[in-house]
Write a protein that holds these residues in place. Structure first.
Motif, PDB file in Angstrom:
ATOM      1  N   LYS A  61       0.881  -1.167   0.000  1.00  0.00           N
ATOM      2  CA  LYS A  61       0.000   0.000   0.000  1.00  0.00           C
ATOM      3  C   LYS A  61       0.921   1.220   0.000  1.00  0.00           C
ATOM      4  O   LYS A  61       1.788   1.356   0.882  1.00  0.00           O
ATOM      5  CB  LYS A  61      -0.870  -0.038   1.265  1.00  0.00           C
ATOM      6  CG  LYS A  61      -1.814   1.130   1.346  1.00  0.00           C
ATOM      7  CD  LYS A  61      -2.746   0.992   2.545  1.00  0.00           C
ATOM      8  CE  LYS A  61      -3.696   2.173   2.542  1.00  0.00           C
ATOM      9  NZ  LYS A  61      -3.574   2.990   3.722  1.00  0.00           N
ATOM     10  N   VAL A  62       0.753   2.067  -1.013  1.00  0.00           N
ATOM     11  CA  VAL A  62       1.642   3.221  -1.144  1.00  0.00           C
ATOM     12  C   VAL A  62       0.814   4.501  -1.103  1.00  0.00           C
ATOM     13  O   VAL A  62      -0.139   4.662  -1.864  1.00  0.00           O
ATOM     14  CB  VAL A  62       2.430   3.173  -2.486  1.00  0.00           C
ATOM     15  CG1 VAL A  62       3.369   4.370  -2.594  1.00  0.00           C
ATOM     16  CG2 VAL A  62       3.194   1.872  -2.605  1.00  0.00           C
ATOM     17  N   THR A  63       1.170   5.370  -0.179  1.00  0.00           N
ATOM     18  CA  THR A  63       0.491   6.660  -0.078  1.00  0.00           C
ATOM     19  C   THR A  63       1.493   7.762  -0.401  1.00  0.00           C
ATOM     20  O   THR A  63       2.581   7.799   0.187  1.00  0.00           O
ATOM     21  CB  THR A  63      -0.053   6.881   1.348  1.00  0.00           C
ATOM     22  OG1 THR A  63      -0.841   5.743   1.690  1.00  0.00           O
ATOM     23  CG2 THR A  63      -0.907   8.136   1.429  1.00  0.00           C
ATOM     24  N   VAL A  64       1.131   8.628  -1.340  1.00  0.00           N
ATOM     25  CA  VAL A  64       2.023   9.736  -1.705  1.00  0.00           C
ATOM     26  C   VAL A  64       1.310  11.047  -1.400  1.00  0.00           C
ATOM     27  O   VAL A  64       0.191  11.271  -1.865  1.00  0.00           O
ATOM     28  CB  VAL A  64       2.382   9.685  -3.208  1.00  0.00           C
ATOM     29  CG1 VAL A  64       3.291  10.863  -3.581  1.00  0.00           C
ATOM     30  CG2 VAL A  64       3.045   8.365  -3.557  1.00  0.00           C
ATOM     31  N   ILE A  65       1.959  11.867  -0.582  1.00  0.00           N
ATOM     32  CA  ILE A  65       1.455  13.223  -0.367  1.00  0.00           C
ATOM     33  C   ILE A  65       2.433  14.159  -1.046  1.00  0.00           C
ATOM     34  O   ILE A  65       3.577  14.325  -0.603  1.00  0.00           O
ATOM     35  CB  ILE A  65       1.301  13.531   1.135  1.00  0.00           C
ATOM     36  CG1 ILE A  65       0.324  12.530   1.757  1.00  0.00           C
ATOM     37  CG2 ILE A  65       0.791  14.963   1.327  1.00  0.00           C
ATOM     38  CD1 ILE A  65       0.231  12.610   3.260  1.00  0.00           C
TER      39      ILE A  65
END
Lengths: 88, 475
Positions: A61-65
């Motif tokens: 699971k990859v979250t990019v802000i």
């Protein structure tokens, strides 16, 4: 290639940087939040997916802000998060 | 004979002023993001059941966010302003108001007031010191803000004028900005504002290397423009890079012993330093940005307060901007025709306004924009700005870290800069260089409702601002 074995982060929330968080998951899940979503949202998602493929990450699971980072910065932050997530 | 104009409260002043539904009230913005006066007045107006008002404010800041509720409740139905920061701007961009906001410039607003195009029924003047007859000044008192220049046309032309102060002094207050002859009522309150929001302690020069490169180049452009000689006049904004440019300019002026005539504008401590170092004979000040400027306007007779009419009105017999040599300005976007946007942000939301941008650009012999090639991945140079704040015909030069673009109408200047060895490039080239690094941004989707009209200094509408569509819908 090693799996993502732990939650890891790379980058900062500074302007022109991106903050990437990766954690173990079944399958690939990418979520993006960007200050330039309207102008570059699709381009950023594509580059994140590309880096994950290059690194042979199939389960994470990859979250990019994103705070307006250039592609080279996004690539570097994602790669680093992957390496850290593998415990390298 | 009247022995005092002091009334008990804002509530009483509102009642005595004869303010009724459908009328216009006005405010000035010298207390900036520390201003309590607009909110205090609007609260009383709303409590009195008055509706359908036009608010004519020289600028609106985040502290004025309670206006959003007054708009929702029908107390305020029209807004006229020269600048609006992002909190109210976002609400407006989301379609808050039925009738579009009227954006003017710092020169266009007083011009329209004087010409009777935007009549004011009741003007409320936030005064850091006042006496019982209404002589008032911004230079003294615990909430001192310096100049009261933007309030002058309101005081001169409103049908009724209410002065609100937190420092009532013995009559007569000397060294007034606005004399008693214009004032109907005086109200003393505990606090007109928060000093931390009124003025900043010190304005800091950028340490960002890109900003410093741009600033140095900008100073070089001025040096080689042919304008930097004895009698030189100058205005700069308070942004980090423009301030740094002023520092480099100061070094050049001192080294070459150039005696300028005046510095203009919203004045910062940096301009005060230049005055004190002998770079200018005088400062002409419509608004003080920091404590050093406030102290200087109080103490130094060469630091003179001017009204917004005198500063920039296009219909005045003359205004100081007409005598200005060089102005340094910022931009959120510049297009290949040199049009500049300072009204909307990268997502199309209102977060600014012209202020004196288009007035000084129109008046100055050399109007320079300093901006980085791109900001948070968004190239500064576009095919067409999302909003034209200042028309390209009035912009001479764009300075970026990757080169200096000169408006093609200005062939002689381009030659001078090239001869001086400065990196002059075509503005299209700046766009191409930026996009090579950032990629090409997709155009912003625009809504179909006009949320604001941008009224240029001569009264013509030069652009309209559309609502920002929410995901999947128009409003």
């Amino acid at each position: 290639m090693a799996d993502i074995i732990k939650r890891a982060t790379a980058g900062t929330m500074e302007s022109s940087d991106a903050y990437v968080e990766i954690s173990p998951a079944e399958g690939l899940e990418i979520s993006l939040e960007s200050v330039v979503q309207k102008q570059f949202g699709a381009a950023i998602e594509a580059v994140v997916a590309e880096v994950l493929e290059e690194c042979k990450v199939a389960n994470a699971k990859v979250t990019v802000i994103d705070k307006g980072a250039l592609d080279c910065v996004i690539r570097a932050r994602v790669e680093t998060a992957v390496m850290r997530g593998r415990g390298e | 004979m009247k022995s005092s104009k002091v009334v008990k409260s804002i509530q009483e002043a509102v009642a005595l002023s004869g303010l009724k539904s459908g009328m216009t009230v006005s405010f000035h913005h010298h207390l900036r993001n520390g201003d309590y006066v607009l909110n205090m007045v609007m609260e009383q107006v709303a409590a009195a059941g008055i509706k359908d008002l036009t608010v004519n404010a020289s600028s609106l800041f985040d502290i004025h966010a309670p206006l959003i509720d007054h708009i929702k409740n029908g107390v305020v139905t029209t807004i006229q302003t020269n600048y609006m920061s992002s909190k109210i701007g976002k609400a407006i961009s989301n379609g808050l108001m039925k009738s579009p906001v009227q954006f003017r410039t710092h020169g266009g607003r007083p011009s329209d007031i004087v010409l009777g195009r935007t009549p004011i029924d009741v003007a409320f003047i936030a005064a850091p010191s006042a006496d019982c007859m209404g002589n008032c000044s911004g230079k003294y008192g615990k909430s001192a803000c310096g100049s009261l220049g933007y309030a002058v046309p309101d005081a001169m032309h409103a049908k009724k004028v209410v002065v609100i102060t937190d420092s009532l002094v013995q009559y007569p207050l000397l060294d007034w900005s606005i004399p008693e002859s214009y004032v109907d009522y005086v109200v003393a309150v505990d606090e007109i504002g928060d000093i931390n929001g009124i003025v900043s302690g010190t304005t800091k020069i950028t340490r960002d290397p890109v900003g410093l490169v741009m600033a140095q180049r900008a100073a070089q452009v001025i040096k080689h423009s042919g304008l930097l000689k004895d009698g030189f006049s100058f205005q700069t904004g308070a942004g980090g890079a423009t301030l740094a440019a002023a520092k480099f300019l100061k070094d050049i002026m001192l080294r070459e012993n150039i005696k300028g005539s005046f510095g203009l504008g919203g004045i910062t401590g940096y301009m005060v330093d230049m005055l004190e170092a002998g770079c200018f004979e005088s400062l002409l000040d419509v608004q003080c940005f920091d404590l050093k400027a406030v102290e200087s306007i109080r103490k130094n007779p060469k630091h003179q307060e001017i009204s917004s009419i005198h500063y920039a009105s296009p219909s005045a017999r003359s205004a100081v901007v007409d005598s200005l040599d060089v102005v340094l300005l910022g931009a959120t976007e510049v297009d290949t025709d040199f049009n500049v946007n300072v009204h909307t942000d990268s997502n199309g939301y209102i977060m600014g306004g012209s202020g004196g941008h288009s007035d000084t650009a129109a008046g100055a012999k050399l109007a320079m924009i300093i901006a980085p090639l791109f900001r948070a991945r968004l190239p500064i140079v576009t095919d067409r700005v999302n909003c034209i704040s200042t028309p390209g015909q009035d912009v001479d030069v764009l300075v970026t870290q990757a080169g200096i673009a000169v408006n093609p109408k200005n062939k002689e200047l381009a030659l001078r800069l090239k001869d001086a060895g400065l990196p002059v490039v075509d503005i299209h080239e700046l766009k191409a260089i930026a996009e090579k690094i950032t990629g090409q941004p997709k155009p912003l989707p625009k809504g179909d409702k006009t949320v604001a009209n941008v009224i240029w200094r001569d009264g013509t509408i030069i652009d309209t601002i559309k609502n920002v569509p929410t995901e999947g819908g128009t409003l």
